[in-house]
Write an enzyme that holds these catalytic residues in place. Sequence first.
Site, PDB file in Angstrom:
ATOM      1  N   GLN A  39     -17.661  52.233  11.122  1.00 46.02           N
ATOM      2  CA  GLN A  39     -16.677  53.327  11.083  1.00 46.02           C
ATOM      3  C   GLN A  39     -15.230  52.850  11.119  1.00 46.02           C
ATOM      4  O   GLN A  39     -14.321  53.573  10.725  1.00 46.02           O
ATOM      5  CB  GLN A  39     -16.921  54.272  12.255  1.00 46.02           C
ATOM      6  CG  GLN A  39     -16.687  53.629  13.615  1.00 46.02           C
ATOM      7  CD  GLN A  39     -16.982  54.567  14.776  1.00 46.02           C
ATOM      8  OE1 GLN A  39     -17.298  55.728  14.563  1.00 46.02           O
ATOM      9  NE2 GLN A  39     -16.871  54.074  15.994  1.00 46.02           N
ATOM     10  N   MET A  43     -13.178  46.826  13.484  1.00 48.50           N
ATOM     11  CA  MET A  43     -14.356  46.515  14.305  1.00 48.50           C
ATOM     12  C   MET A  43     -15.444  45.771  13.539  1.00 48.50           C
ATOM     13  O   MET A  43     -16.581  45.717  14.006  1.00 48.50           O
ATOM     14  CB  MET A  43     -14.926  47.807  14.891  1.00 48.50           C
ATOM     15  CG  MET A  43     -14.058  48.436  15.967  1.00 48.50           C
ATOM     16  SD  MET A  43     -13.986  47.432  17.478  1.00 48.50           S
ATOM     17  CE  MET A  43     -15.578  47.849  18.195  1.00 48.50           C
ATOM     18  N   TYR A  44     -15.115  45.187  12.381  1.00 49.45           N
ATOM     19  CA  TYR A  44     -16.147  44.410  11.693  1.00 49.45           C
ATOM     20  C   TYR A  44     -16.620  43.301  12.640  1.00 49.45           C
ATOM     21  O   TYR A  44     -15.814  42.519  13.130  1.00 49.45           O
ATOM     22  CB  TYR A  44     -15.600  43.786  10.411  1.00 49.45           C
ATOM     23  CG  TYR A  44     -15.117  44.784   9.380  1.00 49.45           C
ATOM     24  CD1 TYR A  44     -15.875  45.911   9.070  1.00 49.45           C
ATOM     25  CD2 TYR A  44     -13.915  44.588   8.726  1.00 49.45           C
ATOM     26  CE1 TYR A  44     -15.427  46.831   8.123  1.00 49.45           C
ATOM     27  CE2 TYR A  44     -13.464  45.502   7.774  1.00 49.45           C
ATOM     28  CZ  TYR A  44     -14.223  46.627   7.485  1.00 49.45           C
ATOM     29  OH  TYR A  44     -13.783  47.529   6.554  1.00 49.45           O
ATOM     30  N   GLY A  46     -18.232  44.184  15.380  1.00 46.87           N
ATOM     31  CA  GLY A  46     -18.582  44.946  16.571  1.00 46.87           C
ATOM     32  C   GLY A  46     -17.675  44.698  17.762  1.00 46.87           C
ATOM     33  O   GLY A  46     -16.600  44.099  17.668  1.00 46.87           O
ATOM     34  N   THR A  47     -18.137  45.169  18.920  1.00 55.09           N
ATOM     35  CA  THR A  47     -17.354  45.137  20.154  1.00 55.09           C
ATOM     36  C   THR A  47     -17.062  43.705  20.601  1.00 55.09           C
ATOM     37  O   THR A  47     -15.925  43.374  20.967  1.00 55.09           O
ATOM     38  CB  THR A  47     -18.137  45.874  21.267  1.00 55.09           C
ATOM     39  OG1 THR A  47     -18.364  47.218  20.842  1.00 55.09           O
ATOM     40  CG2 THR A  47     -17.386  45.871  22.584  1.00 55.09           C
ATOM     41  N   CYS A  48     -18.081  42.869  20.597  1.00 59.82           N
ATOM     42  CA  CYS A  48     -17.967  41.548  21.229  1.00 59.82           C
ATOM     43  C   CYS A  48     -16.813  40.705  20.667  1.00 59.82           C
ATOM     44  O   CYS A  48     -15.934  40.282  21.418  1.00 59.82           O
ATOM     45  CB  CYS A  48     -19.309  40.833  21.136  1.00 59.82           C
ATOM     46  SG  CYS A  48     -19.307  39.270  21.981  1.00 59.82           S
ATOM     47  N   HIS A 445     -23.298  12.635  34.033  1.00 59.30           N
ATOM     48  CA  HIS A 445     -22.362  12.516  35.137  1.00 59.30           C
ATOM     49  C   HIS A 445     -20.959  12.218  34.598  1.00 59.30           C
ATOM     50  O   HIS A 445     -20.833  11.395  33.701  1.00 59.30           O
ATOM     51  CB  HIS A 445     -22.813  11.367  36.048  1.00 59.30           C
ATOM     52  CG  HIS A 445     -21.828  11.042  37.134  1.00 59.30           C
ATOM     53  ND1 HIS A 445     -21.762  11.772  38.295  1.00 59.30           N
ATOM     54  CD2 HIS A 445     -20.879  10.077  37.227  1.00 59.30           C
ATOM     55  CE1 HIS A 445     -20.812  11.263  39.072  1.00 59.30           C
ATOM     56  NE2 HIS A 445     -20.257  10.237  38.447  1.00 59.30           N
TER      57      HIS A 445
END
Length: 461
Positions: A39, A43-44, A46-48, A445
Site C-alpha cells: 500500500q 514500505m517496500y 515491510g516494517t523491519c 578467544h
Amino acid sequence: MGIGTHLTVDVLVVGFGKGGKTAAHVLAEAGRRVILVEQDENMYGGTCPNVGCVPSKMLVHYSNARRLEDDAQEFFAHSVAGVKALTDAFRAGNFESLNGKPGAMVLTGRARFVDEHTVSVGAGDDQITVSAPTILINTGSEPILPDIPGLAESAHRVSSTDLIRKDRLPAHLTVIGGGYLGLEFAGIYRHFGADVTVLESAPRFLPREDDDVAEAVTAILSGDGVKLVTGADVLEVRDEAGAAVIVYRTEDGTTELRTDAVLPATGRRPATSALDLNAAGVAADARGAIVVDERLRTSRPHIFALGDVNGGPQFTYVSLDDARIVLDQLLGDGKRSTADRVAVPHVLFTTPPLATVGLTEREARASGMHVRVSRENVADIVAMPRAYTVEETRGLMKFIVDADTDLVLGAALLSIDSQEIINLVSLAMRHGITATQLSTSIYTHPSSTEALNEVFTKVVG
Ligand SMILES: Cc1cc2nc3c(=O)[nH]c(=O)nc-3n(C[C@H](O)[C@H](O)[C@H](O)COP(=O)(O)OP(=O)(O)OC[C@H]3O[C@@H](n4cnc5c(N)ncnc54)[C@H](O)[C@@H]3O)c2cc1C
C-alpha cells in the site's frame, strides 16, 4: 493500467512483509506468476527494514557511539540521516530485487478483498483488480493507541516511526508502556541525551522475566538515567504552550509531567481493518488477527496468513519461518508447521541487550521439574575478557538446566553480544546438546561465547 484492468496470476501476496516477500521470491523462482501488493511506496520490504528492526537497531548503535563532547542535537540529526540513507537503500533493494524478477511484479496500492480469489488495489481511476487461486496475506500490524483522554489529539504524540524519522531530538520523551519497544526507545533516546520517563501500569517491568533478570535490566536503564515509573495510571494528556502535560497517578499520588514528546508503546494489533476479510470469508478473532491453523491456512484453505497479521509472536524471524511453512505447503512435502518450533529466542535491544529463550527459572520450578540454575554477573566472568575489552561489563548470564537430563531448559543473557550467543544456546536446546557439552566446548578467544565455559559451573540453586 487503470480502471477496469484485471490481472490473473498464480499467487497473490498482500503486503510486503518478511514472510510475503520471501515467499514471493521463492515462488517466482519456481516458475509461478506472482503479484505482490504494497500500500505504501515508503514500505517496500515491510516494517523491519523501513520503520522497525533495522532503523531502531541502527539508532541503538549511533546512540552508543555518541561522545560527551558531541553536540546532542547535531549528533542526533547526523544519526537520523544515517538511518535514512540505509533504509532508503534497503527499500530500493527490496523493490528492485522482487519487481525485477521474471514472473514477479510489485503493485503499489491498498488491497481490499472483493471475493475469495480477488482483491481490488488502489482507488479511483487507478483502481485495478487481481485474482489468484492462492493468496498470501502479510499485512503486518499497527500500533494500538491507548484510550487516554487527550492523547489522540495531542500535537506532541509520536509513534516509533516518527521517532525514527524526526531529526529533532526531544529534550524530554515520555514513553507510555514498558514493553520491548518502549524500553528500547527509552534507552536509545536517553543515550542520545534526552531526558526520558517510562510510565508502566503494571507493578513491575518485564513481568515475564525472573525477578533477578528484570531487576538487572531496570537497574541498568535507571543507572543510565531513564526514569522508570511502575503502577502508573495515565489519566490525561493535555497540550500547553510548547509541551504536553501528562497527568498520571501512582500509589504516591498524582503527578503532572511536562514533556516534549509522548510515545504510546502499548502494543501493536494485526493490520486487517482495511482488508474487508468478510468479502473473502476469512475469519479473524476479536483482536483482528486472522485465524490460522498450524500450517497457516485461514478459514479459506487457499488463503494463508503470515507474520504479525496472524496473531503470532511479532518478530521478523517468525514471519520468515511462516514463509518456510507456507512454501512447504505450496512446493514441499507439507510437513512443516508452527507446532514444530522449539526454543525460539527473543532479544530486547537495550544496552547491553537482554536475550532470552525457553523457560524462566520461575516457570521451570512451577512445572515441577528438578531444576539446576547457574548464574554469574558479567563483570565476574573470568572466562569472558571480551566484556572488559569493549568496556561493557554490565549484566548477568543465567541458565536453567534440567538437573536429571542436563538439558538446557532456558537462558536469560543480559550482556554484550547476547543477541548472538542466544542463537547458539537455542540451537543447543533444539538439538539436545547438554549443558556439560556447551560448557566444555572450544570457543574463540576473546569472545562472549567463552562465558559458557564458566557460567554453567556457577550453580546457584
Ligand atoms: C520499532 C520496531 C522495532 C522492531 N524491532 C524488531 C527487532 O529488533 N527484531 C524483530 O524480529 N522484530 C522487530 N520488530 C517487529 C517486526 O518489525 C515485525 O514483527 C515484522 O516486521 C513483521 O513483519 P510482517 O511480515 O508481519 O509484515 P510487515 O513487515 O509489517 O509488512 C506488512 C506490509 O503490509 C503493508 N500493508 C498493510 N495493509 C495493506 C493492504 N491492505 N494492502 C497492501 N499493503 C498493506 C504494510 O504497508 C507493510 O509494508 C520491530 C517492530 C517495530 C515497530
